[in-house]
Design a protein around this motif. Structure first.
Motif, short mmCIF file in Angstrom:
data_model
loop_
_atom_site.label_atom_id
_atom_site.label_comp_id
_atom_site.label_asym_id
_atom_site.label_seq_id
_atom_site.Cartn_x
_atom_site.Cartn_y
_atom_site.Cartn_z
N HIS A 39 0.81 -1.22 0.00
CA HIS A 39 0.00 0.00 0.00
C HIS A 39 0.84 1.28 0.00
CE1 HIS A 39 -4.05 -1.68 0.52
NE2 HIS A 39 -3.44 -2.66 1.18
N MET A 40 2.14 1.16 0.13
CA MET A 40 3.00 2.33 0.33
C MET A 40 2.94 3.32 -0.82
SD MET A 40 4.63 3.14 2.89
CE MET A 40 5.50 4.61 3.33
N ASP A 41 2.84 2.83 -2.06
CA ASP A 41 2.81 3.76 -3.20
C ASP A 41 1.38 4.13 -3.62
OD1 ASP A 41 1.97 1.41 -4.37
OD2 ASP A 41 3.55 1.33 -5.88
N ASP A 42 0.42 3.79 -2.77
CA ASP A 42 -0.99 4.11 -3.00
C ASP A 42 -1.58 3.45 -4.25
OD1 ASP A 42 -1.23 5.73 -0.71
OD2 ASP A 42 -0.41 7.46 -1.79
N PHE A 112 9.79 -3.96 -5.77
CA PHE A 112 10.28 -4.01 -7.15
C PHE A 112 9.35 -4.74 -8.11
CE2 PHE A 112 14.61 -3.21 -5.38
CZ PHE A 112 14.94 -2.13 -6.18
N VAL A 113 8.32 -5.42 -7.63
CA VAL A 113 7.51 -6.29 -8.49
C VAL A 113 6.82 -5.53 -9.62
CG1 VAL A 113 5.32 -6.28 -7.21
CG2 VAL A 113 6.02 -8.31 -8.47
N ASP A 114 6.49 -4.26 -9.39
CA ASP A 114 5.82 -3.49 -10.45
C ASP A 114 6.80 -2.80 -11.39
OD1 ASP A 114 6.72 -1.51 -8.77
OD2 ASP A 114 4.76 -0.63 -8.38
N GLY A 115 8.10 -3.01 -11.17
CA GLY A 115 9.10 -2.43 -12.04
C GLY A 115 9.48 -1.00 -11.71
N ILE A 116 8.82 -0.42 -10.72
CA ILE A 116 9.08 0.97 -10.34
C ILE A 116 9.32 1.01 -8.83
CG2 ILE A 116 8.14 3.31 -10.24
CD1 ILE A 116 6.21 2.40 -12.52
N LEU A 117 10.48 1.54 -8.44
CA LEU A 117 10.76 1.71 -7.02
C LEU A 117 10.38 3.12 -6.62
CD1 LEU A 117 11.86 0.63 -4.36
CD2 LEU A 117 14.13 1.39 -5.07
N ASP A 118 9.27 3.23 -5.92
CA ASP A 118 8.79 4.51 -5.43
C ASP A 118 9.65 4.93 -4.24
OD1 ASP A 118 6.19 6.35 -5.51
OD2 ASP A 118 6.63 5.92 -3.39
N MET A 119 9.89 6.22 -4.08
CA MET A 119 10.73 6.67 -2.96
C MET A 119 10.10 6.35 -1.60
SD MET A 119 10.53 10.80 -3.10
CE MET A 119 9.38 11.65 -2.07
N GLU A 121 8.43 3.62 -0.99
CA GLU A 121 8.71 2.20 -0.79
C GLU A 121 10.13 2.02 -0.26
OE1 GLU A 121 5.93 0.04 -4.15
OE2 GLU A 121 7.83 0.95 -4.80
N GLU A 122 11.06 2.72 -0.87
CA GLU A 122 12.45 2.63 -0.40
C GLU A 122 12.57 3.13 1.04
OE1 GLU A 122 17.01 3.43 -1.80
OE2 GLU A 122 15.39 4.23 -3.02
N TYR A 123 11.86 4.21 1.35
CA TYR A 123 11.86 4.73 2.71
C TYR A 123 11.35 3.69 3.70
CZ TYR A 123 10.24 7.19 6.85
OH TYR A 123 10.00 7.56 8.15
N LEU A 124 10.28 2.99 3.34
CA LEU A 124 9.71 2.00 4.26
C LEU A 124 10.68 0.84 4.49
CD1 LEU A 124 7.38 1.01 6.02
CD2 LEU A 124 6.46 -0.14 4.01
N VAL A 125 11.31 0.35 3.43
CA VAL A 125 12.26 -0.75 3.62
C VAL A 125 13.41 -0.30 4.51
CG1 VAL A 125 13.74 -2.46 2.52
CG2 VAL A 125 11.68 -1.71 1.36
N ARG A 126 13.89 0.90 4.28
CA ARG A 126 14.98 1.44 5.11
C ARG A 126 14.54 1.56 6.57
NH1 ARG A 126 19.55 4.00 3.62
NH2 ARG A 126 18.75 4.26 1.51
N LYS A 127 13.34 2.06 6.79
CA LYS A 127 12.84 2.24 8.14
C LYS A 127 12.69 0.89 8.86
CE LYS A 127 9.13 4.47 10.71
NZ LYS A 127 9.89 5.48 11.42
#
Length: 148
Positions: A39-42, A112-119, A121-127
């Protein structure tokens, strides 16, 4: 409806081991993080839902009914949660570093499954990696393994 889901979850995820509630809580915490990543990238896409089902299948030995109940309960927990600590603290207590890195890889797979790494999403993985005390090097290596 909520009570029915909880009852179903309790009845069908009963394990014979004495630490059954711990295992169920770990599964729930893990799936909540999976759903939060989705849900992170809405934008909830079928590919993301498929990868989450695949990850649940890989990580837990659940039937289709148990998986459905777990997903419903996890979605409810995700919506009600005010932070990630309640989930990551449980994971920190029970998972080894290797298991935590595996969880970070799973989150990268969803991102990465949708081919686009939203910022976001990256923030959430880092957190989540920070909350799980995953070293930055392991965080980057996990990202590279999934992205490569």
């Amino acid at each position: 409806m909520l009570n029915q889901i909880k009852l179903f979850f309790e009845q069908h995820l009963m394990l014979s081991a004495p630490d059954e509630s711990s295992e169920e809580k770990l599964q729930l915490a893990t799936v909540v993080l999976f759903l939060e990543m989705m849900h992170m990238d809405d934008k909830v896409e079928p590919k993301e839902q498929e990868i989450i089902l695949s990850l649940i299948h890989q990580n837990f030995s659940l039937t289709v009914e148990q998986t459905t109940a777990l997903l419903a309960l996890a979605e409810q927990q995700r919506i009600q949660a005010t932070d990630y600590f309640q989930f990551t603290s449980l994971i920190n207590k029970e998972y080894s570093l290797k298991q935590k890195i595996g969880l970070i890889e799973a989150l990268w797979k969803i991102a990465f499954v949708d081919g686009i790494l939203d910022m976001d999403e990256e923030y959430l993985v880092r957190k989540i990696a920070d909350l799980l005390y995953v070293p930055h090097t392991a965080f980057i290596l996990a990202k590279n393994r999934v992205a490569g």
